[in-house]
Enzyme design. Structure first.
Site, mmCIF file in Angstrom:
data_model
loop_
_atom_site.group_PDB
_atom_site.id
_atom_site.type_symbol
_atom_site.label_atom_id
_atom_site.label_comp_id
_atom_site.label_asym_id
_atom_site.label_seq_id
_atom_site.Cartn_x
_atom_site.Cartn_y
_atom_site.Cartn_z
ATOM 1 N N ASP A 37 10.427 30.913 0.266
ATOM 2 C CA ASP A 37 9.026 31.194 -0.072
ATOM 3 C C ASP A 37 8.528 29.997 -0.865
ATOM 4 O O ASP A 37 8.960 29.786 -2.005
ATOM 5 C CB ASP A 37 8.930 32.449 -0.940
ATOM 6 C CG ASP A 37 8.870 33.724 -0.127
ATOM 7 O OD1 ASP A 37 8.133 33.763 0.861
ATOM 8 O OD2 ASP A 37 9.572 34.690 -0.488
ATOM 9 N N ARG A 50 10.026 28.067 -5.903
ATOM 10 C CA ARG A 50 11.367 28.415 -6.381
ATOM 11 C C ARG A 50 12.170 27.204 -6.860
ATOM 12 O O ARG A 50 13.176 27.368 -7.529
ATOM 13 C CB ARG A 50 12.170 29.081 -5.243
ATOM 14 C CG ARG A 50 11.416 30.074 -4.384
ATOM 15 C CD ARG A 50 10.912 31.256 -5.153
ATOM 16 N NE ARG A 50 10.419 32.315 -4.282
ATOM 17 C CZ ARG A 50 9.714 33.345 -4.686
ATOM 18 N NH1 ARG A 50 9.398 33.470 -5.960
ATOM 19 N NH2 ARG A 50 9.316 34.269 -3.834
ATOM 20 N N LYS A 93 1.746 35.736 7.147
ATOM 21 C CA LYS A 93 2.031 36.983 6.436
ATOM 22 C C LYS A 93 0.776 37.427 5.670
ATOM 23 O O LYS A 93 -0.076 36.594 5.351
ATOM 24 C CB LYS A 93 3.224 36.785 5.490
ATOM 25 C CG LYS A 93 3.011 35.746 4.384
ATOM 26 C CD LYS A 93 4.296 35.541 3.584
ATOM 27 C CE LYS A 93 4.050 34.646 2.398
ATOM 28 N NZ LYS A 93 5.281 34.337 1.653
ATOM 29 N N HIS A 94 0.600 38.748 5.450
ATOM 30 C CA HIS A 94 1.472 39.903 5.705
ATOM 31 C C HIS A 94 0.692 40.834 6.627
ATOM 32 O O HIS A 94 -0.312 41.400 6.184
ATOM 33 C CB HIS A 94 1.815 40.617 4.414
ATOM 34 C CG HIS A 94 2.358 39.708 3.320
ATOM 35 N ND1 HIS A 94 1.539 38.893 2.541
ATOM 36 C CD2 HIS A 94 3.617 39.475 2.882
ATOM 37 C CE1 HIS A 94 2.288 38.228 1.672
ATOM 38 N NE2 HIS A 94 3.561 38.558 1.852
ATOM 39 N N HIS A 109 5.927 45.309 -4.048
ATOM 40 C CA HIS A 109 7.241 45.109 -4.647
ATOM 41 C C HIS A 109 7.655 46.336 -5.472
ATOM 42 O O HIS A 109 8.848 46.588 -5.645
ATOM 43 C CB HIS A 109 7.254 43.871 -5.560
ATOM 44 C CG HIS A 109 7.169 42.577 -4.821
ATOM 45 N ND1 HIS A 109 5.979 42.058 -4.379
ATOM 46 C CD2 HIS A 109 8.130 41.705 -4.434
ATOM 47 C CE1 HIS A 109 6.208 40.908 -3.765
ATOM 48 N NE2 HIS A 109 7.503 40.673 -3.780
ATOM 49 N N ASP A 134 8.868 42.103 5.914
ATOM 50 C CA ASP A 134 8.937 41.631 4.540
ATOM 51 C C ASP A 134 10.238 42.174 3.950
ATOM 52 O O ASP A 134 10.955 42.956 4.583
ATOM 53 C CB ASP A 134 7.709 42.107 3.757
ATOM 54 C CG ASP A 134 7.386 41.217 2.561
ATOM 55 O OD1 ASP A 134 8.244 40.404 2.164
ATOM 56 O OD2 ASP A 134 6.280 41.345 2.001
#
Length: 361
Positions: free
Chosen positions: A80, A88, A174-175, A187, A259
C-alpha cells in the site's frame, strides 16, 4: 488429496502478510505450506531509524527468503503506497503528498513512485484509490481520493494508474463499488451505504469505468453493505455487485481482489464455514490476509484455507469457478515483471523530493 496439498491450492489465491523484518517460524511454515501467490508488506517489515543501505540490505534478505520458502520463481510483491498517510517505507523513499494534492502532477508522481517501488522489488501497488471524497466526515478515505467529484477523482486516478503502468508497476483500483461516501471505517466495523444502482452509476462507478477503459488489471472490493443492491452481504461477498455490476455491466475481465480479510467489517464472517466459497462464487479471485490488524494469527489464515479446501471437496465451490479465478491470476502474473532490490542514487531521490514539494504549491 494429501492435507497440505489441499491447503496449498488456496495459496494460488492468497496475498499474505509477513510478521516482521525477518521470517518467523510461523512465516516460514505458511510460506512453505500454503505457498501464497503474493505477499503484502507493511511498515513492520522495514527496519526504521537506520541508514538507507542498512534497512535496504535487511529488506533484500527478507525478499529473497520469501521466494525461497514459497519456491515460486515469480509472485506478487505488493505494498500500500499511496502517499500522504499511506506510506510504509522508511526514508529516503519519498513522502509524496496525498492524492487530493497531486492534481496535474498525478502521472509524474506515479512514475517517480514506480521507480522507487521497483528498487524495493515491489511489482504491485495497491493504488490508485478510485473512491470519491464525497463525505466530509469520511474517516478512512478523505484526501486519499483524487477528487471530490466523479470527474476529478476519475481524472486523477486514471493519470496515476497510467504513470504506474508506463513505468512497470501493476496498479489496482480500489475500493469497488466505492468507499468515499461512508462515515464508518471498515477496518473497525461494517459501513452501510443506502445507494441505489442508479446513484452508483451516476457517481461512484465513474472513476472505476475510466480505469477499466484504460485496462486496469486489478480491482479491489470494498467491505461495505449496500442494502438497496444486496441486503444481506457486503460487496466482497455480493454476486449482484461483483458479477452483475462489475463483470457484466462494466465489462471488467481482470482480477478481483478482496480488501484485507482481517478487517473487522468481515473478519468474523470469514471464520464461518462456507464464507470463502461465497466470495469465490460472488466473483472474488484473490484474497488479502494481512496479519497486520488485531494481531491476526497465522491460524486464521489456515482456517480460511481449510474452509476453501472443504468447500471444493463438498461441491459448494465448483472446480470451474476456482480454475477460472486461477487462470485470471496466472494471466496477470505472466505479464508482471520481477524486480531485484537495489539502492537508488541520490540525484534520483532529490528530484523526487523536489516533485513532492511542487505538489504542495
Amino acid at each position: 488429496m494429501p492435507a497440505l496439498q489441499r491447503l496449498e491450492r488456496f495459496g494460488n489465491h492468497l496475498i499474505l502478510g509477513i510478521s516482521g523484518t525477518s521470517l518467523s517460524d510461523e512465516d516460514k511454515r505458511a510460506l512453505g505450506e500454503l505457498k501464497p501467490i503474493g505477499v503484502i508488506f507493511f511498515a513492520k517489515n522495514f527496519v526504521d531509524g537506520v541508514p538507507y543501505e542498512v534497512w535496504l540490505e535487511t529488506f533484500q534478505e527478507l525478499h529473497s527468503q520469501i521466494q525461497e520458502y514459497t519456491e515460486r520463481d515469480s509472485m506478487f510483491f505488493s505494498l500500500d503506497h499511496e502517499g500522504g498517510r499511506v506510506v510504509r517505507t522508511p526514508l529516503p523513499i519519498t513522502r509524496f503528498p496525498q492524492a487530493l494534492l497531486l492534481r496535474s502532477h498525478a502521472r509524474e508522481v506515479a512514475k517517480a513512485t514506480a521507480i522507487e517501488l521497483k528498487s524495493l522489488g515491489i511489482n504491485l501497488s495497491w493504488s490508485p484509490v478510485a473512491d470519491i471524497y464525497s463525505h466530509p466526515q469520511n474517516p478512512i478515505i478523505g484526501s486519499r481520493a483524487f477528487g471530490n467529484t466523479p470527474e476529478t477523482a476519475a481524472t486523477g486516478a486514471r493519470e496515476y494508474y497510467l504513470g504506474l503502468t508506463e513505468t512497470g508497476i501493476v496498479g489496482c483500483a480500489k475500493h469497488f463499488p466505492g468507499h468515499g461516501d461512508t462515515s464508518k471505517d471498515s477496518h473497525v466495523e461494517l459501513p452501510i451505504l443506502n445507494l441505489t444502482p442508479e446513484e452508483l452509476q451516476n457517481r461512484e462507478l465513474i472513476p472505476f469505468k475510466a480505469l477499466i477503459e484504460e485496462g486496469i488489471p486489478l480491482i479491489m472490493t470494498a467491505h461495505i453493505l449496500f442494502p438497496k443492491i444486496d441486503p444481506d452481504l457486503p460487496a466482497t461477498l455480493s454476486r449482484p455487485i461483483l458479477k452483475t455490476i462489475l463483470r457484466e455491466e462494466l465489462g471488467f475481465q481482470g482480477v478481483v481482489v478482496s480488501d484485507d480479510l482481517d478487517m473487522k467489517a468481515v473478519s468474523d464472517m470469514f471464520m464461518e464455514r462456507g464464507t470463502v466459497a461465497r466470495a469465490f462464487n460472488a466473483g472474488c479471485d484473490l484474497f488479502i490476509v494481512s496479519r497486520n490488524i488485531h494481531a491476526s494469527s497465522i491460524e486464521r489464515t489456515y482456517k480460511i484455507a481449510e474452509d476453501f479446501a472443504d468447500s471444493v471437496a463438498n461441491g459448494s465451490l465448483a472446480e470451474s469457478v476456482v480454475d477460472s479465478a486461477k487462470e485470471r491470476i496466472e494471466r496477470l502474473l505472466t505479464v508482471t515483471p520481477e524486480y531485484s532490490v537495489q539502492m537508488l542514487d541520490k540525484d534520483t531521490l532529490v528530484r523526487h523530493a523536489e516533485l513532492a514539494i511542487a505538489c504542495c504549491f
